[in-house]
Scaffold this motif. Structure first.
Motif, mmCIF file in Angstrom:
data_model
loop_
_atom_site.group_PDB
_atom_site.id
_atom_site.type_symbol
_atom_site.label_atom_id
_atom_site.label_comp_id
_atom_site.label_asym_id
_atom_site.label_seq_id
_atom_site.Cartn_x
_atom_site.Cartn_y
_atom_site.Cartn_z
ATOM 1 N N ASP A 46 31.608 93.112 41.540
ATOM 2 C CA ASP A 46 31.113 93.349 40.136
ATOM 3 C C ASP A 46 32.129 94.154 39.441
ATOM 4 O O ASP A 46 33.063 94.695 39.825
ATOM 5 C CB ASP A 46 29.692 94.111 40.135
ATOM 6 C CG ASP A 46 29.934 95.490 40.816
ATOM 7 O OD1 ASP A 46 30.875 95.627 41.631
ATOM 8 O OD2 ASP A 46 28.784 96.278 40.661
ATOM 9 N N ARG A 47 31.831 94.477 37.978
ATOM 10 C CA ARG A 47 32.691 95.236 37.061
ATOM 11 C C ARG A 47 34.326 95.090 37.458
ATOM 12 O O ARG A 47 34.855 95.870 37.681
ATOM 13 C CB ARG A 47 32.451 96.717 37.494
ATOM 14 C CG ARG A 47 30.826 96.849 36.839
ATOM 15 C CD ARG A 47 30.203 97.962 37.735
ATOM 16 N NE ARG A 47 30.508 99.423 37.571
ATOM 17 C CZ ARG A 47 29.839 100.346 38.081
ATOM 18 N NH1 ARG A 47 29.146 100.322 39.054
ATOM 19 N NH2 ARG A 47 30.502 101.668 37.884
ATOM 20 N N PRO A 48 34.520 93.801 37.349
ATOM 21 C CA PRO A 48 36.097 93.293 37.511
ATOM 22 C C PRO A 48 37.093 94.365 36.875
ATOM 23 O O PRO A 48 38.128 94.617 37.599
ATOM 24 C CB PRO A 48 36.298 91.983 37.306
ATOM 25 C CG PRO A 48 34.945 91.674 36.363
ATOM 26 C CD PRO A 48 33.904 92.523 36.775
ATOM 27 N N ALA A 49 36.738 94.800 35.576
ATOM 28 C CA ALA A 49 37.913 95.239 34.911
ATOM 29 C C ALA A 49 38.021 96.757 35.633
ATOM 30 O O ALA A 49 39.113 97.298 35.852
ATOM 31 C CB ALA A 49 37.279 95.383 33.376
ATOM 32 N N GLU A 50 37.012 97.324 36.115
ATOM 33 C CA GLU A 50 37.215 98.832 36.869
ATOM 34 C C GLU A 50 37.821 98.531 38.125
ATOM 35 O O GLU A 50 38.415 99.459 38.541
ATOM 36 C CB GLU A 50 35.851 99.262 36.987
ATOM 37 C CG GLU A 50 35.128 99.815 35.761
ATOM 38 C CD GLU A 50 33.740 100.292 36.153
ATOM 39 O OE1 GLU A 50 33.552 101.285 36.943
ATOM 40 O OE2 GLU A 50 32.590 99.940 35.614
ATOM 41 N N ARG A 51 37.421 97.492 38.675
ATOM 42 C CA ARG A 51 38.154 97.201 40.180
ATOM 43 C C ARG A 51 39.731 97.085 39.787
ATOM 44 O O ARG A 51 40.359 97.440 40.759
ATOM 45 C CB ARG A 51 37.333 96.099 40.953
ATOM 46 C CG ARG A 51 36.127 96.267 41.229
ATOM 47 C CD ARG A 51 35.462 95.621 42.114
ATOM 48 N NE ARG A 51 34.182 95.604 42.539
ATOM 49 C CZ ARG A 51 33.831 96.669 43.314
ATOM 50 N NH1 ARG A 51 34.553 97.297 43.877
ATOM 51 N NH2 ARG A 51 32.624 96.957 43.393
ATOM 52 N N ILE A 52 40.089 96.228 38.715
ATOM 53 C CA ILE A 52 41.271 96.053 38.686
ATOM 54 C C ILE A 52 42.103 97.406 38.327
ATOM 55 O O ILE A 52 43.171 97.759 38.771
ATOM 56 C CB ILE A 52 41.725 95.062 37.367
ATOM 57 C CG1 ILE A 52 41.350 93.552 38.011
ATOM 58 C CG2 ILE A 52 43.277 94.985 36.927
ATOM 59 C CD1 ILE A 52 41.247 92.579 37.259
ATOM 60 N N PRO A 241 42.466 94.982 49.752
ATOM 61 C CA PRO A 241 41.069 94.438 49.426
ATOM 62 C C PRO A 241 39.898 95.407 49.638
ATOM 63 O O PRO A 241 38.994 95.524 49.190
ATOM 64 C CB PRO A 241 40.774 93.183 50.666
ATOM 65 C CG PRO A 241 41.920 93.509 51.484
ATOM 66 C CD PRO A 241 43.039 94.000 50.805
ATOM 67 N N ASN A 242 39.962 96.542 50.792
ATOM 68 C CA ASN A 242 39.081 97.274 51.023
ATOM 69 C C ASN A 242 38.984 98.163 49.649
ATOM 70 O O ASN A 242 38.156 98.668 49.293
ATOM 71 C CB ASN A 242 39.476 98.204 52.548
ATOM 72 C CG ASN A 242 38.153 98.795 52.824
ATOM 73 O OD1 ASN A 242 37.161 97.718 53.213
ATOM 74 N ND2 ASN A 242 38.203 99.828 53.368
ATOM 75 N N VAL A 243 40.167 98.789 49.140
ATOM 76 C CA VAL A 243 40.331 99.467 48.025
ATOM 77 C C VAL A 243 39.594 98.898 47.098
ATOM 78 O O VAL A 243 38.792 99.582 46.245
ATOM 79 C CB VAL A 243 41.604 100.161 47.926
ATOM 80 C CG1 VAL A 243 41.644 100.933 46.530
ATOM 81 C CG2 VAL A 243 41.823 100.949 48.972
ATOM 82 N N PHE A 244 40.130 97.441 46.670
ATOM 83 C CA PHE A 244 39.532 96.787 45.590
ATOM 84 C C PHE A 244 37.641 96.613 45.809
ATOM 85 O O PHE A 244 37.213 96.603 44.668
ATOM 86 C CB PHE A 244 40.037 95.195 45.872
ATOM 87 C CG PHE A 244 39.655 94.570 44.661
ATOM 88 C CD1 PHE A 244 39.766 94.885 43.129
ATOM 89 C CD2 PHE A 244 38.642 93.412 44.809
ATOM 90 C CE1 PHE A 244 39.632 93.837 42.312
ATOM 91 C CE2 PHE A 244 38.257 92.510 43.656
ATOM 92 C CZ PHE A 244 38.712 92.461 42.535
ATOM 93 N N LEU A 245 37.286 96.605 46.860
ATOM 94 C CA LEU A 245 35.848 96.337 46.930
ATOM 95 C C LEU A 245 35.207 97.778 47.168
ATOM 96 O O LEU A 245 33.999 97.796 47.482
ATOM 97 C CB LEU A 245 35.508 95.553 48.406
ATOM 98 C CG LEU A 245 36.082 94.143 48.464
ATOM 99 C CD1 LEU A 245 36.110 93.296 49.730
ATOM 100 C CD2 LEU A 245 35.059 93.330 47.451
ATOM 101 N N LYS A 246 35.878 98.966 47.184
ATOM 102 C CA LYS A 246 35.330 100.151 47.372
ATOM 103 C C LYS A 246 33.891 100.382 46.552
ATOM 104 O O LYS A 246 34.004 99.816 45.141
ATOM 105 C CB LYS A 246 36.189 101.256 47.192
ATOM 106 C CG LYS A 246 36.354 101.559 45.789
ATOM 107 C CD LYS A 246 37.395 102.817 45.709
ATOM 108 C CE LYS A 246 37.360 103.495 44.148
ATOM 109 N NZ LYS A 246 38.251 104.733 43.952
ATOM 110 N N PRO A 247 32.963 101.299 46.671
ATOM 111 C CA PRO A 247 31.989 101.373 46.048
ATOM 112 C C PRO A 247 32.504 102.288 44.448
ATOM 113 O O PRO A 247 33.092 103.233 44.909
ATOM 114 C CB PRO A 247 31.016 102.453 46.877
ATOM 115 C CG PRO A 247 31.515 102.429 48.182
ATOM 116 C CD PRO A 247 32.936 101.884 47.939
#
Lengths: 667, 320
Positions: A46-52, A241-247
């Motif tokens: 979710d929240r792709p902008a924050e994940r990027i 990927p793990n950092v990208f998927l972090k809570p």
């Protein structure tokens, strides 16, 4: 020569196919293992902008890794340098297959700039690797895993960079580099050429030198490629990927197990098949840097738990049993806790759930998801837990407090204080939820009474549940008794929903955390505030009148469930500062997000601590050594643990809850 | 209605007090013939004590296959042999650690229903009463079967006398040793020590006791009182006492008639383990110690003065 070029072309092609082929097969297997496990992950993109943004800061910015300065800096140097030489290596591979291929022929200007940058960035890799060797050979911190694996990776990387320079040094010789003016763009490679006087070689000699460097470079890269998926360097693939998927949010809830599910054959994490794909990705992402182990209160006091080893051992177990997982033979997967396994009861039960490991992990591994689910399985499926917890579970079930005091005496703590019950005053602005320690423990009661005093001084309209109050279920839940915890939560939710409080004030970080992060899943999402925040709000609104304080130096001890679990690090400090204590406040060495646990969390308050040193003693030693006379705490369990630890050391330091301090400095 | 076998427990050859309530529960309306079984202890010497409560025959079970004392599996076979020999339909014992072990073995071997921790028995109607959720609810269970095995919670039933004349006899059971169990060593608890959880009086030392040696102060006093000695978590953590002596949340839960707390602050963790004590006496030098708020009698003073004085007083009393 033509024959050599032809042979090289064939050989490089074959090696590339073999290298990338094996790499693909190995990675595919890892991917299949990840998909084979049964557990349900609630990770979502979710929240792709924050994940990027996370990718930009945590990965490209390396901000997370650099929280440990020198090793982080070394990692940053290696990361960027290694990344920078990759396109060059790819070009060399293509060039090996198809000798006519040169990027220089296509985009000479861009290529020149790239070479200039890569040539400079590659050198710091060697500096970083030198530091990595220095740490492993000279400094040797206990938490850092050293061994063949680590050394091989350093060797591979060094060879790749060194051959990079030699290849480029040879390329500056026109007979090798052809028409493109390499020397114009290189700095360090030119230096290498001059130092080794490569220009003086005969054309045949420089050709031979180039080819040797080329083959060394290519073979090392391919070897590295094949080696990665089976080594700790798997983090090259899994960390991003793990950092990208972090809570994305710091506060988190425990996984809600559907205990009503009649088809469920098992609850919690009993064997590696019960992991979920995100857990597996966590295991892949670990590079054994040991930062978690360095912060772990269990490890530092000699318990058999180290978050790093837990992850490592679980990963080995996963690989050991992967054949069964891939065949879907879940029934024959061996249990996590079994004879001969490094994962033992003591490993699981040593955890205080302080979350220091997750906090410090540079690749955002969620260790507690594993520990807490494993405990859940042991309690619900195996009835395997420290025997002394039986009494606590019974007491929680029967009397809704861990000590088993009669629940109808729960409101007795406020006798003589004229505190309204919510049944008599249902419209109160604030429902003050006291908690078990605040209701039954003598030390806790003094804190609760101080909170009431301050609320009255600020003229807050509040009420309590009194004898209707129940335990929120945190201790049972963290100790793995999900069934009991959900039963308690249900009961509590019904009580809360009956009154629908506008805001709940808690005097205990454990109550706070559970209400705030876990109750909405059970149908009671109310506005919750911990007293440190609330008293700060009152102070800012100037509803408290301060007087001259008698405090000398004081320090704030962070509660794990306030700081690391909920990010409330500055609120209690600001409260103390705004209460006229700004000049008195000092910090301990282990503070804020690195604050050391008191040893009571995760149900540890109600378990014996027989292995190694007691955690509260470890913390008390720090306090006594700091010669700080007053310790401010914000959790009744911390208060009890620290007081006992200090008493054990015959220290004179006094532990107060911040509410007691505010009560003392206000009129 | 059939005969009832009573599994009697002894301590140093004497019938334990807690048997009498259990016998009373088993006796019910009194229309059952009660046989008392002794494994360890002499029938002749125990007869006096139990006939007051209506046991009409005391049977001392012995075995030709050696000592039974440390061999629960042999005890089981011997007890079953005795039950068959005397045509016993109901077996009633104490829900003690020994009773729970032995009765479960017997029930399994005879495939008979077993109910332990009962607080009341009605053998005629085959109904037992058990307490659930710390006494919040009572469950009445009807047991089906030709034979019943019931364990009664110690001290749950008030003993009532029903004197009769009892015979005493010895039953030598034929027990086979299947060799599956080998006893390598038998360790008894130190002589004269009273088990904490069963003690009527407990005297407990806290951290101010200062050393393991100083516990002898409490031991001396305890011997005169017939009391057990306990320790607080802090004293155990400091290494002054073993964990087996710890009273509290993570140690033993006790409910004596008299609890003497020496140098204990009265933390909630400790109080949780002894809150059901009938009378609490606290000795502490700190008048603000929370323990005073929870005790029936408080002595403000140093335990190193008070306890020896108490010991002296007890000595004077016993010598008189």
């Amino acid at each position: 020569m033509h024959i050599y070029i032809l042979l090289k072309s064939i050989l490089v092609t074959a090696l590339l196919i073999a290298g990338f082929g094996i790499f693909t097969i190995r990675v595919r297997r890892l991917f299949r293992i990840m998909k084979s496990v049964k557990g349900q992950a609630d990770s979502k993109v979710d929240r792709p902008a924050e994940r990027i943004k996370v990718l930009l800061t945590d990965v490209l910015g390396q901000s997370n890794v650099r929280r440990k300065r020198m090793p982080g800096l070394a990692h940053t140097l290696i990361f960027f340098g290694f990344l920078a030489v990759q396109p060059h290596s790819v070009e060399l591979m293509i060039n090996g297959v198809c000798p006519a291929f040169h990027v220089a022929n296509i985009v000479p200007g861009f290529y020149g700039v790239y070479l200039f940058v890569a040539d400079i960035l590659a050198f710091p890799v060697l500096v970083g690797l030198g530091y990595a060797i220095y740490r492993r050979v000279i400094v040797q911190p206990a938490y850092l895993t050293d061994g063949l694996d680590a050394r091989l990776i350093i060797l591979f990387t060094s060879v790749i960079i060194i051959t990079f320079y030699f290849i480029n040094a040879f390329l500056t010789i026109p007979s090798i580099g052809g028409g493109f003016d390499y020397a114009r763009y290189f700095t360090i490679s030119n230096l290498v050429k001059n130092i080794f006087n490569l220009g003086s070689l005969s054309p045949a000699g420089s050709r031979a030198g180039y080819e040797i460097a080329y083959w060394l470079h290519l073979l090392t890269i391919l070897g590295f490629l094949v080696y990665i998926p089976g080594s700790k360097h798997l983090h090259l693939l899994a960390a991003v990927p793990n950092v990208f998927l972090k809570p994305l949010d710091r506060p988190k809830a425990m996984i809600k197990t559907d205990i009503e599910d009649e088809d469920a054959e098992t609850f919690g994490l009993g064997n590696v098949a019960d992991l979920n794909w995100k857990n597996v990705l966590d295991l892949y992402a670990c590079t054994e840097c040991g930062r978690c182990e360095e912060q772990c209160p269990a490890d530092m006091t000699g318990k058999p738990l180290s978050p790093k080893r837990l992850v490592h051992d679980l990963k080995l177990d996963l690989f050991d049993q992967s054949a069964k997982l891939l065949k879907g033979e879940f029934a024959s997967v061996e249990p996590l806790l079994r004879d001969g396994s490094p994962l033992s009861d003591d490993v699981l039960w040593s955890c205080t759930t302080c979350r220091a490991c997750e906090e410090i992990c540079p690749v955002n591994i969620q260790h507690l998801d594993i520990v807490l689910e494993a405990r859940k399985h042991q309690v619900l499926m195996e009835s395997n837990f420290p025997p002394e917890m039986q009494e606590t579970f019974n007491n929680l079930e029967n009397q809704s407090n861990p000590w088993g005091f009669s629940s109808d005496t729960r409101g007795d703590w406020c006798k003589g204080l004229d505190v309204p019950l919510i049944t008599d005053h249902p419209d109160a602005d604030i429902l003050y939820y006291v908690g078990c320690a605040g209701s039954f423990d003598d030390r806790g009661i003094r804190i609760s009474r101080a909170i009431v005093n301050v609320l009255k001084k600020a003229d807050v309209d509040f009420a309590v549940l009194g004898p209707e109050e129940r335990c929120n279920g945190d201790m049972a839940r963290r100790a793995g008794n999900e069934y009991l915890a959900q039963m308690m939560i249900q009961e509590k939710v019904e009580i809360l929903n009956q009154y629908k409080p506008q805001k709940i004030l808690t005097g205990c970080p454990h109550c706070f955390n559970t209400f705030k992060n876990e109750y909405s899943e059970f149908g009671a999402g109310y506005d919750v505030v911990h007293h440190s925040e609330f008293l700060l709000e009152l102070t800012k609104q100037k509803r408290l009148k301060h007087k001259e304080s008698k405090f000398e130096k004081l320090t704030f001890h962070d509660s794990c469930y306030l700081g690391r679990w909920n990010g409330l690090i500055e609120a209690p400090r600001e409260l103390l500062r705004l209460s006229g204590l700004s000049r008195n406040l000092i910090e301990l060495n282990r503070t804020k997000t690195k604050g050391l646990c008191c040893g009571a969390g995760g149900g540890r308050m109600f378990m014996e601590e027989n292995i190694g040193k007691r955690i509260n003693i470890e913390r008390a030693e720090e306090i006594v050594a700091a010669k700080v006379p007053t310790i401010a705490a914000a959790c009744p369990y911390c208060t009890i643990m620290l007081r006992d630890g200090i008493a054990d050391l015959n220290g004179t330091n006094v532990v107060y809850d911040i509410a007691e301090i505010i009560d003392m400095v206000t009129v | 209605m059939g005969r009832t076998g009573i599994l009697l427990e002894t301590d140093n050859g004497e019938i334990k007090e807690s048997n009498y309530g259990m016998i009373t529960a088993a006796r019910g309306a009194g229309d059952t013939e009660m046989y008392g079984f002794l494994i360890g202890g002499e029938a002749a010497s125990c007869k006096e004590a139990v006939q007051k409560y209506g046991i009409c025959r005391v049977v001392e079970i012995t075995s030709d296959a050696g000592d039974l004392a440390t061999r629960p599996e042999k005890q089981t076979d011997a007890l079953i042999a005795a039950m068959k020999n005397y045509d016993i339909r109901f077996l009633v014992g104490l829900s003690s650690s020994r009773g729970r072990d032995l009765m479960a073995r017997v029930a399994a071997k005879l495939d008979a229903p077993l109910a332990v921790d009962c607080i009341d028995l009605n053998l005629e109607d085959q109904i037992v009463t058990k307490s659930h959720f710390s006494g919040k609810t009572l469950a009445r269970l009807k047991l089906c079967g030709d034979m019943l095995i019931c364990g009664v919670r110690p001290n749950a039933v008030e003993p009532q006398e029903a004197p009769c004349e009892a015979d005493a006899e010895v039953f030598a059971a034929q027990v086979k040793d299947d060799g599956r169990m080998v006893v390598t060593e038998a360790k008894g608890s130190a002589a004269g020590q009273v088990e904490l959880t069963e003690a009527n009086i407990i005297i407990t030392g806290g951290r101010p006791i200062g050393s393991a040696e100083n516990f002898s102060l409490l031991n001396e006093c305890a011997n005169l009182l017939g009391a057990a000695v306990g320790a607080s978590r802090a004293a155990v953590d400091a290494g002054y006492a073993p964990h087996s002596m710890q009273v509290g949340q993570t140690g033993k839960t006790v409910s004596p008639k008299l609890y003497i707390a020496c140098g204990l602050s009265g933390s909630v963790q400790h109080f949780a383990g002894m809150k059901t004590a009938k009378i609490i006496v606290a000795i502490n030098t700190d008048k603000h110690a929370p323990i005073f708020g929870k005790s029936d009698y408080g002595i403000l003073g140093d335990l190193f003065e008070i306890v020896p004085a108490l010991t002296e007083a007890l000595k004077d009393q016993t010598s008189q």
